[in-house]
Design a protein around this motif. Structure first.
Motif, PDB file in Angstrom:
ATOM      1  N   ALA A  29       0.625  -1.176  -0.129  1.00  9.73           N
ATOM      2  CA  ALA A  29      -0.233  -0.109   0.015  1.00  9.73           C
ATOM      3  C   ALA A  29       0.920   1.135   0.225  1.00  9.73           C
ATOM      4  CB  ALA A  29      -1.044  -0.131   1.104  1.00  9.73           C
ATOM      5  N   SER A  30       0.521   2.040  -0.792  1.00 10.66           N
ATOM      6  CA  SER A  30       1.206   3.434  -0.998  1.00 10.66           C
ATOM      7  C   SER A  30       0.097   4.518  -1.702  1.00 10.66           C
ATOM      8  CB  SER A  30       2.516   3.258  -1.788  1.00 10.66           C
ATOM      9  OG  SER A  30       2.305   3.288  -3.036  1.00 10.66           O
ATOM     10  N   PRO A  31       0.347   5.738  -1.585  1.00  6.63           N
ATOM     11  CA  PRO A  31      -0.310   6.783  -2.401  1.00  6.63           C
ATOM     12  C   PRO A  31      -0.587   6.295  -3.776  1.00  6.63           C
ATOM     13  CG  PRO A  31       0.921   7.788  -0.916  1.00  6.63           C
ATOM     14  CD  PRO A  31       1.451   6.590  -0.803  1.00  6.63           C
ATOM     15  N   GLU A  32       0.491   5.672  -4.405  1.00  4.85           N
ATOM     16  CA  GLU A  32       0.409   5.284  -5.840  1.00  4.85           C
ATOM     17  C   GLU A  32      -0.532   3.966  -6.235  1.00  4.85           C
ATOM     18  OE1 GLU A  32       3.497   6.264  -4.324  1.00  4.85           O
ATOM     19  OE2 GLU A  32       2.714   8.263  -4.889  1.00  4.85           O
ATOM     20  N   GLY A  33      -0.684   3.216  -5.221  1.00  8.12           N
ATOM     21  CA  GLY A  33      -1.452   2.280  -5.255  1.00  8.12           C
ATOM     22  C   GLY A  33      -1.519   1.131  -4.332  1.00  8.12           C
ATOM     23  N   ILE A  34      -2.675   0.294  -4.339  1.00  4.76           N
ATOM     24  CA  ILE A  34      -2.768  -0.599  -3.280  1.00  4.76           C
ATOM     25  C   ILE A  34      -2.887  -2.023  -3.831  1.00  4.76           C
ATOM     26  CG2 ILE A  34      -4.333  -1.431  -1.378  1.00  4.76           C
ATOM     27  CD1 ILE A  34      -5.406   1.462  -1.050  1.00  4.76           C
ATOM     28  N   VAL A  35      -2.127  -2.863  -3.673  1.00  2.00           N
ATOM     29  CA  VAL A  35      -2.457  -4.236  -4.029  1.00  2.00           C
ATOM     30  C   VAL A  35      -3.205  -5.202  -2.974  1.00  2.00           C
ATOM     31  CG1 VAL A  35      -0.947  -6.362  -4.972  1.00  2.00           C
ATOM     32  CG2 VAL A  35      -0.059  -3.785  -5.416  1.00  2.00           C
ATOM     33  N   LEU A  36      -4.087  -6.030  -3.646  1.00  3.18           N
ATOM     34  CA  LEU A  36      -4.696  -6.961  -2.879  1.00  3.18           C
ATOM     35  C   LEU A  36      -4.437  -8.287  -3.211  1.00  3.18           C
ATOM     36  CD1 LEU A  36      -8.169  -5.153  -2.758  1.00  3.18           C
ATOM     37  CD2 LEU A  36      -6.306  -5.088  -1.072  1.00  3.18           C
ATOM     38  N   SER A  37      -4.754  -9.222  -2.511  1.00  8.77           N
ATOM     39  CA  SER A  37      -4.654 -10.792  -2.804  1.00  8.77           C
ATOM     40  C   SER A  37      -5.553 -11.022  -3.949  1.00  8.77           C
ATOM     41  CB  SER A  37      -4.642 -11.597  -1.715  1.00  8.77           C
ATOM     42  OG  SER A  37      -5.707 -11.447  -1.020  1.00  8.77           O
ATOM     43  N   LYS A  38      -6.715 -10.473  -3.882  1.00  5.06           N
ATOM     44  CA  LYS A  38      -7.890 -10.731  -4.739  1.00  5.06           C
ATOM     45  C   LYS A  38      -8.340  -9.353  -5.045  1.00  5.06           C
ATOM     46  CE  LYS A  38      -9.825 -13.670  -1.827  1.00  5.06           C
ATOM     47  NZ  LYS A  38     -10.781 -14.328  -0.955  1.00  5.06           N
ATOM     48  N   SER A  39      -9.080  -9.155  -6.241  1.00  2.52           N
ATOM     49  CA  SER A  39      -9.751  -8.060  -6.564  1.00  2.52           C
ATOM     50  C   SER A  39     -10.771  -8.416  -7.784  1.00  2.52           C
ATOM     51  CB  SER A  39      -8.696  -7.046  -7.263  1.00  2.52           C
ATOM     52  OG  SER A  39      -9.228  -5.979  -7.576  1.00  2.52           O
ATOM     53  N   ALA A  40     -12.032  -7.920  -7.614  1.00  6.43           N
ATOM     54  CA  ALA A  40     -12.942  -7.736  -8.712  1.00  6.43           C
ATOM     55  C   ALA A  40     -13.038  -6.409  -9.393  1.00  6.43           C
ATOM     56  CB  ALA A  40     -14.440  -8.121  -8.152  1.00  6.43           C
ATOM     57  N   PHE A  41     -12.173  -5.521  -9.167  1.00  7.23           N
ATOM     58  CA  PHE A  41     -12.154  -4.300  -9.694  1.00  7.23           C
ATOM     59  C   PHE A  41     -11.589  -4.460 -11.375  1.00  7.23           C
ATOM     60  CE2 PHE A  41     -11.746  -2.683  -5.374  1.00  7.23           C
ATOM     61  CZ  PHE A  41     -12.656  -1.672  -5.330  1.00  7.23           C
ATOM     62  N   TYR A  42     -12.409  -4.088 -12.219  1.00  7.40           N
ATOM     63  CA  TYR A  42     -12.026  -4.142 -13.514  1.00  7.40           C
ATOM     64  C   TYR A  42     -11.045  -3.043 -13.901  1.00  7.40           C
ATOM     65  CZ  TYR A  42     -11.838  -4.430 -18.778  1.00  7.40           C
ATOM     66  OH  TYR A  42     -11.416  -4.606 -19.818  1.00  7.40           O
ATOM     67  N   PRO A  43      -9.705  -3.523 -14.303  1.00  6.19           N
ATOM     68  CA  PRO A  43      -8.685  -2.518 -14.533  1.00  6.19           C
ATOM     69  C   PRO A  43      -8.649  -1.516 -15.458  1.00  6.19           C
ATOM     70  CG  PRO A  43      -7.967  -4.772 -15.115  1.00  6.19           C
ATOM     71  CD  PRO A  43      -9.120  -4.959 -14.742  1.00  6.19           C
ATOM     72  N   GLY A  44      -9.795  -1.779 -16.419  1.00  6.81           N
ATOM     73  CA  GLY A  44      -9.707  -0.895 -17.754  1.00  6.81           C
ATOM     74  C   GLY A  44      -8.924  -1.692 -18.822  1.00  6.81           C
ATOM     75  N   GLY A  45      -9.369  -1.453 -20.042  1.00  6.56           N
ATOM     76  CA  GLY A  45      -8.779  -1.948 -21.313  1.00  6.56           C
ATOM     77  C   GLY A  45     -10.016  -2.203 -22.317  1.00  6.56           C
ATOM     78  N   GLY A  46      -9.689  -2.217 -23.566  1.00 10.32           N
ATOM     79  CA  GLY A  46     -10.482  -2.480 -24.548  1.00 10.32           C
ATOM     80  C   GLY A  46     -11.680  -1.193 -24.665  1.00 10.32           C
ATOM     81  N   ASP A  71       3.336  -4.417 -12.985  1.00 14.53           N
ATOM     82  CA  ASP A  71       3.656  -5.709 -12.619  1.00 14.53           C
ATOM     83  C   ASP A  71       2.776  -6.229 -11.543  1.00 14.53           C
ATOM     84  OD1 ASP A  71       6.007  -5.622 -14.217  1.00 14.53           O
ATOM     85  OD2 ASP A  71       7.143  -5.132 -12.290  1.00 14.53           O
ATOM     86  N   ASP A  72       1.847  -5.572 -11.114  1.00 13.19           N
ATOM     87  CA  ASP A  72       0.890  -5.914 -10.283  1.00 13.19           C
ATOM     88  C   ASP A  72      -0.371  -5.014 -10.649  1.00 13.19           C
ATOM     89  OD1 ASP A  72       1.481  -7.836  -8.018  1.00 13.19           O
ATOM     90  OD2 ASP A  72       2.957  -6.419  -7.362  1.00 13.19           O
ATOM     91  N   LEU A  73      -1.492  -5.475  -9.813  1.00 16.79           N
ATOM     92  CA  LEU A  73      -2.600  -4.557 -10.108  1.00 16.79           C
ATOM     93  C   LEU A  73      -2.778  -3.546  -8.944  1.00 16.79           C
ATOM     94  CD1 LEU A  73      -4.651  -5.035 -12.644  1.00 16.79           C
ATOM     95  CD2 LEU A  73      -6.176  -6.213 -10.782  1.00 16.79           C
ATOM     96  N   TYR A  74      -2.658  -2.156  -9.272  1.00 18.54           N
ATOM     97  CA  TYR A  74      -2.622  -1.090  -8.259  1.00 18.54           C
ATOM     98  C   TYR A  74      -3.980  -0.362  -8.356  1.00 18.54           C
ATOM     99  CZ  TYR A  74       2.362  -2.056  -8.435  1.00 18.54           C
ATOM    100  OH  TYR A  74       3.549  -2.596  -8.344  1.00 18.54           O
TER     101      TYR A  74
END
Length: 244
Positions: A29-46, A71-74
């Motif tokens: 976790a940092s102001p630039e991004g939080i990395v979770l073990s599991k996520s259902a947030f769609y990261p964008g694309g297409g 490298d991770d999903l932030y």
């Protein structure tokens, strides 16, 4: 690496597009991004923008304003919001109204794509969406008389038909054996992708796609072709609006 993993994060939305809340452990976790073990947030694309939402932990709320892929999903925290320490278990939730609207909009674009390809043989050259509004660009040298009205009527006929929208993952070689699986003028699926996610509006449109969708065309609502723009020789931009 599993196709459902992005870095250290298991992407839950790929298997369940209707999932809106879950629990996960904070890995970083940092102001630039939080990395979770599991996520259902769609990261964008297409063309589909990233989800918004919230994390709840120890009685504290952290708003999620976007997602960044690296490298991770932030997960991008709202400016000034507190950060959950690594190791914390959080209750996460996707903003339902926004995601549901984007699912309807994305599926509407696939209906539009299927109709224009079927009836006019035109390929997609670009697209973008916001909740309940979107644009799609086509390689269409001529616009026949009555095109706007005909496309809108055909799209809404497909909505009323209540066509099932199936999602499956196929090995790359098998996926590319499907006729016209790529509906864009250029193949946007990188060579490194060996498992290809297929979105199939049964009987209308089958294509490689990584976004989120409703379960049937009837769930889209009404599609209005709001405007057609000439974007240069042979290229036409169709703007649509989705309503109940």
């Amino acid at each position: 690496m599993s196709s459902d993993l992005h870095g250290r994060t298991l992407r839950l939305e790929l298997a369940d597009q209707n999932l809106r809340d879950w629990e996960a452990v904070v890995l970083e976790a940092s102001p630039e991004g939080i990395v979770l073990s599991k996520s259902a947030f769609y990261p964008g694309g297409g063309g589909q923008p990233a989800d918004h939402g919230v994390l709840i932990w120890q009685g504290v709320e952290t708003r999620i304003a976007g997602v960044r892929k690296g490298d991770d999903l932030y997960l991008i925290p709202a400016e000034g919001d507190p950060l959950p320490p690594p190791g914390t278990t959080v209750s996460a939730a996707v903003a339902d109204d926004r995601r549901s609207a984007l699912m309807r909009t994305h599926s509407a674009l696939h209906v539009l794509c299927g109709v224009v390809f079927r009836d006019y043989g035109a390929l997609v050259t670009g697209g973008n969406m916001e909740p309940l509004s979107a644009r799609m660009d086509f390689n269409l040298p001529e616009v026949p008389q009555g095109f706007k009205e005909a496309v809108e009527a055909a799209c809404n006929s497909e909505v009323v038909a209540d066509r099932r929208i199936d999602v499956r993952v196929l090995p790359r070689a098998e996926a590319f054996e499907i006729p016209d699986i790529i509906r864009t003028a250029t193949n946007l699926v990188p060579e490194s992708v060996q498992d290809v996610r297929i979105v199939d509006i049964v009987g209308l449109d089958t294509q490689a796609d990584g976004g989120t969708h409703v379960a049937s065309t009837k769930q889209i609502g009404r599609i209005k072709v709001a405007k057609i723009e000439n974007k240069g020789k042979g290229f036409r931009r169709l703007r649509i609006a989705v309503s109940d």
